[in-house]
Scaffold this motif. Structure first.
Motif, PDB file in Angstrom:
ATOM      1  N   ASN A 141      32.490  66.953  85.025  1.00  0.00           N
ATOM      2  CA  ASN A 141      33.533  66.481  85.934  1.00  0.00           C
ATOM      3  C   ASN A 141      34.659  67.497  85.854  1.00  0.00           C
ATOM      4  OD1 ASN A 141      32.098  63.938  84.685  1.00  0.00           O
ATOM      5  ND2 ASN A 141      32.704  63.486  86.781  1.00  0.00           N
ATOM      6  N   LEU A 142      34.961  68.109  86.999  1.00  0.00           N
ATOM      7  CA  LEU A 142      35.797  69.302  87.001  1.00  0.00           C
ATOM      8  C   LEU A 142      36.977  69.162  87.967  1.00  0.00           C
ATOM      9  CD1 LEU A 142      32.797  71.788  87.232  1.00  0.00           C
ATOM     10  CD2 LEU A 142      34.062  71.171  85.153  1.00  0.00           C
ATOM     11  N   TYR A 143      38.130  69.637  87.511  1.00  0.00           N
ATOM     12  CA  TYR A 143      39.308  69.751  88.361  1.00  0.00           C
ATOM     13  C   TYR A 143      39.538  71.238  88.582  1.00  0.00           C
ATOM     14  CZ  TYR A 143      44.166  70.017  89.800  1.00  0.00           C
ATOM     15  OH  TYR A 143      45.319  70.320  90.494  1.00  0.00           O
ATOM     16  N   ALA A 144      39.617  71.652  89.836  1.00  0.00           N
ATOM     17  CA  ALA A 144      39.748  73.071  90.158  1.00  0.00           C
ATOM     18  C   ALA A 144      40.972  73.302  91.041  1.00  0.00           C
ATOM     19  CB  ALA A 144      38.496  73.568  90.872  1.00  0.00           C
ATOM     20  N   SER A 145      41.611  74.445  90.831  1.00  0.00           N
ATOM     21  CA  SER A 145      42.749  74.834  91.664  1.00  0.00           C
ATOM     22  C   SER A 145      42.841  76.358  91.659  1.00  0.00           C
ATOM     23  CB  SER A 145      44.041  74.231  91.108  1.00  0.00           C
ATOM     24  OG  SER A 145      44.398  74.887  89.890  1.00  0.00           O
ATOM     25  N   GLU A 146      43.853  76.888  92.330  1.00  0.00           N
ATOM     26  CA  GLU A 146      44.070  78.334  92.311  1.00  0.00           C
ATOM     27  C   GLU A 146      44.743  78.777  91.005  1.00  0.00           C
ATOM     28  OE1 GLU A 146      44.505  79.483  97.020  1.00  0.00           O
ATOM     29  OE2 GLU A 146      46.289  78.726  95.993  1.00  0.00           O
ATOM     30  N   GLY A 147      45.104  77.811  90.165  1.00  0.00           N
ATOM     31  CA  GLY A 147      45.726  78.147  88.885  1.00  0.00           C
ATOM     32  C   GLY A 147      47.158  78.634  89.020  1.00  0.00           C
ATOM     33  N   ASP A 243      28.108  58.030  93.753  1.00  0.00           N
ATOM     34  CA  ASP A 243      27.598  57.911  92.379  1.00  0.00           C
ATOM     35  C   ASP A 243      28.402  58.802  91.431  1.00  0.00           C
ATOM     36  OD1 ASP A 243      26.003  56.905  90.348  1.00  0.00           O
ATOM     37  OD2 ASP A 243      24.477  58.458  90.571  1.00  0.00           O
ATOM     38  N   LEU A 244      29.721  58.610  91.455  1.00  0.00           N
ATOM     39  CA  LEU A 244      30.620  59.415  90.641  1.00  0.00           C
ATOM     40  C   LEU A 244      30.757  58.845  89.236  1.00  0.00           C
ATOM     41  CD1 LEU A 244      33.627  59.846  93.115  1.00  0.00           C
ATOM     42  CD2 LEU A 244      31.681  61.389  92.802  1.00  0.00           C
ATOM     43  N   ARG A 245      31.159  59.703  88.324  1.00  0.00           N
ATOM     44  CA  ARG A 245      31.722  59.244  87.059  1.00  0.00           C
ATOM     45  C   ARG A 245      33.227  59.219  87.302  1.00  0.00           C
ATOM     46  NH1 ARG A 245      29.774  61.602  81.304  1.00  0.00           N
ATOM     47  NH2 ARG A 245      30.677  60.011  79.961  1.00  0.00           N
ATOM     48  N   VAL A 246      33.818  58.052  87.337  1.00  0.00           N
ATOM     49  CA  VAL A 246      35.192  57.934  87.861  1.00  0.00           C
ATOM     50  C   VAL A 246      36.261  58.396  86.879  1.00  0.00           C
ATOM     51  CG1 VAL A 246      34.726  56.209  89.640  1.00  0.00           C
ATOM     52  CG2 VAL A 246      35.222  55.470  87.291  1.00  0.00           C
ATOM     53  N   GLU A 247      35.912  58.516  85.593  1.00  0.00           N
ATOM     54  CA  GLU A 247      36.858  59.118  84.650  1.00  0.00           C
ATOM     55  C   GLU A 247      36.087  59.793  83.528  1.00  0.00           C
ATOM     56  OE1 GLU A 247      38.541  55.852  81.746  1.00  0.00           O
ATOM     57  OE2 GLU A 247      38.725  55.097  83.795  1.00  0.00           O
ATOM     58  N   HIS A 248      36.575  60.943  83.118  1.00  0.00           N
ATOM     59  CA  HIS A 248      35.887  61.708  82.074  1.00  0.00           C
ATOM     60  C   HIS A 248      36.911  62.675  81.494  1.00  0.00           C
ATOM     61  CE1 HIS A 248      31.938  64.055  80.923  1.00  0.00           C
ATOM     62  NE2 HIS A 248      32.540  63.511  79.879  1.00  0.00           N
ATOM     63  N   THR A 249      37.091  62.645  80.182  1.00  0.00           N
ATOM     64  CA  THR A 249      38.119  63.456  79.536  1.00  0.00           C
ATOM     65  C   THR A 249      37.594  64.066  78.245  1.00  0.00           C
ATOM     66  OG1 THR A 249      39.829  61.960  80.394  1.00  0.00           O
ATOM     67  CG2 THR A 249      40.462  63.421  78.582  1.00  0.00           C
ATOM     68  N   GLY A 256      40.761  72.436  64.754  1.00  0.00           N
ATOM     69  CA  GLY A 256      39.319  72.324  64.540  1.00  0.00           C
ATOM     70  C   GLY A 256      38.683  71.009  64.952  1.00  0.00           C
ATOM     71  N   GLU A 257      39.405  70.200  65.739  1.00  0.00           N
ATOM     72  CA  GLU A 257      38.830  68.930  66.195  1.00  0.00           C
ATOM     73  C   GLU A 257      38.819  68.870  67.716  1.00  0.00           C
ATOM     74  OE1 GLU A 257      39.714  65.775  62.685  1.00  0.00           O
ATOM     75  OE2 GLU A 257      41.416  66.121  64.009  1.00  0.00           O
ATOM     76  N   GLY A 258      37.821  68.176  68.260  1.00  0.00           N
ATOM     77  CA  GLY A 258      37.735  68.021  69.711  1.00  0.00           C
ATOM     78  C   GLY A 258      36.469  67.287  70.108  1.00  0.00           C
ATOM     79  N   GLY A 259      36.368  66.947  71.394  1.00  0.00           N
ATOM     80  CA  GLY A 259      35.193  66.232  71.909  1.00  0.00           C
ATOM     81  C   GLY A 259      35.558  65.365  73.100  1.00  0.00           C
ATOM     82  N   HIS A 260      34.896  64.232  73.219  1.00  0.00           N
ATOM     83  CA  HIS A 260      35.048  63.314  74.354  1.00  0.00           C
ATOM     84  C   HIS A 260      36.024  62.199  73.978  1.00  0.00           C
ATOM     85  CE1 HIS A 260      33.230  60.745  77.719  1.00  0.00           C
ATOM     86  NE2 HIS A 260      33.880  59.857  76.994  1.00  0.00           N
TER      87      HIS A 260
END
Length: 297
Positions: A141-147, A243-249, A256-260
């Motif tokens: 699930n991606l958010y895209a822009s011109e940055g 058939d979207l995944r309506v939220e995903h982070t 050193g920590e990270g994930g869903h």
């Protein structure tokens, strides 16, 4: 709309329009300065390519996605699965990529979070420390822009009083207010203090079919991780039939920590600071033909 709704779920909430901070600076260190310019959301693949049984041949490329969403050179943030073809194992991908344009090669600032084979803890690595591609697998699930720099929505929320996590709260506020009109948002937020419940997928795909949410939760590895965590949310208030995944982070850190991201686990002390922008367009790429609603949390 957001401020009024957040105050029902947090002790203190402030929402305003501000200039996007320079995201090339700490704590973000992104390859682009902002999240503005032709903002759009892409939902690629889907959970049905992961469960009940994995379809490993589902591999995508962020440079190709940028072209598919009619924004070559896009700056992309979000949440997805790493390519097991590249890594050799299953892992969480925290995509942060300035995709390639005619003038410049891609700059991959992504992270991967996987289970550390040594101690079964979290192993968070900069993607570019090992790999040179911009591939991912199965779903994203991606958010895209011109940055670009520009005006964004700044969201501050402290002290969670309700049951909903920060992202679900934002999404449900939008859904309640806008009803059948889908509103999508993306960007980044920091969990500035407190702790959060985060999962990382195991390195091995499940040999047994995962048929229920309980099966999925038993398979996933859950951790409590500490702030500061830098998170990349992608939110659509409601699914207009794609058939979207309506939220995903997904989130990463410099310790050193990270994930869903699932939820903060320290409601009294948690502080959120976010920079978000509504998207103008939604793209659905490689939608699964056979689908289900398992494992979308």
């Amino acid at each position: 709309v957001l401020q009024k709704g957040l105050k029902e779920n947090f002790a203190d909430a402030q929402v305003s329009v501000v200039d996007c901070p320079d995201l090339t600076q700490e704590p973000f260190n992104f390859p682009a300065k902002g999240i503005c310019g032709k903002p759009r959301i892409a939902d690629v693949g889907g959970v049905p390519y992961l469960i009940p049984v994995v379809q490993k041949e589902k591999v995508y490329d962020l440079n190709t996605v940028a072209k598919d969403i009619e924004l070559p050179g896009a700056f992309i943030l979000g949440a997805g699965a790493a390519s097991s073809k590249i890594l050799g194992v299953n892992a969480e991908l925290i995509p942060i990529v300035q995709t390639k344009s005619e003038k410049k090669p891609a700059v991959n600032g992504s992270y991967i979070a996987q289970i550390n084979p040594a101690d079964k803890g979290c192993l968070l690595e900069k993607y570019s420390s090992k790999y040179t591609d911009c591939e991912f697998g199965l779903l994203a699930n991606l958010y895209a822009s011109e940055g670009q720099p520009g005006k964004v929505i700044e969201v501050k929320a402290n002290g969670r009083t309700g049951e909903l996590n920060f992202v679900s709260c934002l999404r449900q506020i939008l859904e309640k207010h806008y009803g059948e009109k889908p509103v999508g948002m993306g960007g980044t937020f920091i969990i500035q203090s407190g702790k959060a419940k985060i999962h990382i997928m195991p390195p091995e795909f499940s040999a047994c079919p995962l048929n229920t949410d309980e099966d999925v939760n038993n398979w996933l590895k859950f951790f409590e991780m500490k702030a500061p965590l830098i998170c990349q949310p992608v939110i659509v208030s409601r699914d207009p039939g794609f058939d979207l995944r309506v939220e995903h982070t997904h989130c990463f850190s410099h310790h050193g920590e990270g994930g869903h991201y699932h939820q903060d686990t320290s409601p009294d002390s948690v502080r959120y600071l976010g920079y978000l922008l509504p998207a103008e367009l939604l793209f659905r790429i490689d939608r699964p033909q056979e689908t289900h609603l398992v494992g979308r949390d």
